[in-house]
Design an enzyme around this catalytic site. Sequence first.
Site, PDB file in Angstrom:
ATOM      1  N   LEU A 107       0.665  -1.182   0.112  1.00 53.75           N
ATOM      2  CA  LEU A 107      -0.004   0.114  -0.125  1.00 53.75           C
ATOM      3  C   LEU A 107       0.975   1.301   0.049  1.00 53.75           C
ATOM      4  O   LEU A 107       1.957   1.226   0.804  1.00 53.75           O
ATOM      5  CB  LEU A 107      -0.845   0.069   1.287  1.00 53.75           C
ATOM      6  CG  LEU A 107      -2.251  -0.768   1.209  1.00 53.75           C
ATOM      7  CD1 LEU A 107      -2.808  -0.640   2.507  1.00 53.75           C
ATOM      8  CD2 LEU A 107      -3.138  -0.291   0.061  1.00 53.75           C
ATOM      9  N   ASP A 108       0.647   2.146  -0.945  1.00 56.65           N
ATOM     10  CA  ASP A 108       1.697   3.269  -0.870  1.00 56.65           C
ATOM     11  C   ASP A 108       1.488   4.011   0.351  1.00 56.65           C
ATOM     12  O   ASP A 108       0.494   4.019   1.022  1.00 56.65           O
ATOM     13  CB  ASP A 108       1.292   4.162  -2.260  1.00 56.65           C
ATOM     14  CG  ASP A 108       0.138   4.800  -2.341  1.00 56.65           C
ATOM     15  OD1 ASP A 108      -0.046   5.555  -1.413  1.00 56.65           O
ATOM     16  OD2 ASP A 108      -0.741   4.690  -3.147  1.00 56.65           O
ATOM     17  N   TYR A 109       2.613   5.106   0.443  1.00 55.36           N
ATOM     18  CA  TYR A 109       2.622   6.101   1.607  1.00 55.36           C
ATOM     19  C   TYR A 109       1.402   6.793   1.926  1.00 55.36           C
ATOM     20  O   TYR A 109       1.018   6.835   3.368  1.00 55.36           O
ATOM     21  CB  TYR A 109       3.988   6.976   1.190  1.00 55.36           C
ATOM     22  CG  TYR A 109       4.333   7.845   2.237  1.00 55.36           C
ATOM     23  CD1 TYR A 109       5.039   7.070   3.497  1.00 55.36           C
ATOM     24  CD2 TYR A 109       3.986   9.132   2.588  1.00 55.36           C
ATOM     25  CE1 TYR A 109       5.320   8.263   4.285  1.00 55.36           C
ATOM     26  CE2 TYR A 109       4.304   9.898   3.548  1.00 55.36           C
ATOM     27  CZ  TYR A 109       5.024   9.497   4.373  1.00 55.36           C
ATOM     28  OH  TYR A 109       5.535  10.252   5.593  1.00 55.36           O
ATOM     29  N   ASN A 110       0.832   7.094   1.044  1.00 57.01           N
ATOM     30  CA  ASN A 110      -0.573   7.720   1.517  1.00 57.01           C
ATOM     31  C   ASN A 110      -1.834   7.296   1.480  1.00 57.01           C
ATOM     32  O   ASN A 110      -2.672   7.661   1.536  1.00 57.01           O
ATOM     33  CB  ASN A 110      -0.563   9.115   0.141  1.00 57.01           C
ATOM     34  CG  ASN A 110       0.484  10.143   0.503  1.00 57.01           C
ATOM     35  OD1 ASN A 110       0.803  10.517   1.522  1.00 57.01           O
ATOM     36  ND2 ASN A 110       1.102  10.506  -0.828  1.00 57.01           N
ATOM     37  N   SER A 111      -1.708   5.797   1.393  1.00 54.70           N
ATOM     38  CA  SER A 111      -2.974   5.229   1.362  1.00 54.70           C
ATOM     39  C   SER A 111      -2.958   4.253   2.653  1.00 54.70           C
ATOM     40  O   SER A 111      -1.901   4.122   3.483  1.00 54.70           O
ATOM     41  CB  SER A 111      -2.832   4.136   0.221  1.00 54.70           C
ATOM     42  OG  SER A 111      -2.874   4.757  -1.099  1.00 54.70           O
TER      43      SER A 111
END
Length: 258
Positions: A107-111
């Site tokens: 999951l990406d940093y902002n998710s």
Amino acid sequence: MGSHLMRLQKAIAQAGVTSRRKAEELILTGKVQVNGQVVTTLGAKVDPRTDIITVSGKRIIVSPKKVYYALNKPVGYITSLKDPQGRATVMDLLPPIATRIFPIGRLDYNSEGLLLLTNDGQLAYYLTHPRFKVKKTYRVLVKGFFGDEDAAKLRAGVELEDGKTAPARVTILKRTPTYSWLEITIHEGRKREIRRMCASVEHPVLKLKRIEFAGILLGKLPVGHYRPLTSLEILKLKNLVRTASGHLPPPPKPSSSF
């Protein structure tokens, strides 16, 4: 370290040689050696990473007990074991665990949202293999009024710089002139795929939360908290792997026994 020590009979049972009770009988009858020395004490502790254990003259390999966790990843953490830049990782949210575990997918940093972690390399391999098409569902807040025609485009697949996306399942939960809430299910594993899909129809993502992965639900797990998977959830994942393993190449063998 002491956290890796286990009773000798447990190590024998965990290696799949026999039951723990039968392992105790083998120890008492002098059929077990540790580092070349016969051990007949049931309470003896061993470190299966470094000790050489033989039963009736044959060395055994003790695989670590398989563990499976669900984590509700917050925004601001990277999905990695460690980060050279010193940013917080999802491992900072977990307690010290005796065996090495790792995230299944990313999951990406902002998710935020559901992330599964395990030490089961075979399961992780199949659940992230692109041909397996594991389903992932997201709750997505996008900018602007998300029209029916926008949903139709995502359902049909949109062109991105790395090719056309597979058809997505899209449900419009709420929409206003300034923002819309969507539920999107995909089965590809492309980097930042949901964000790029929504951007392609001119609705930038404002918030992204994964609520389901491979049939496992996030549910009411608080942000930043984790829980072990239930036996039923583990069985569900293993059934998926059993199905996939008949159609996909086997996972690569580990480079070391420990």
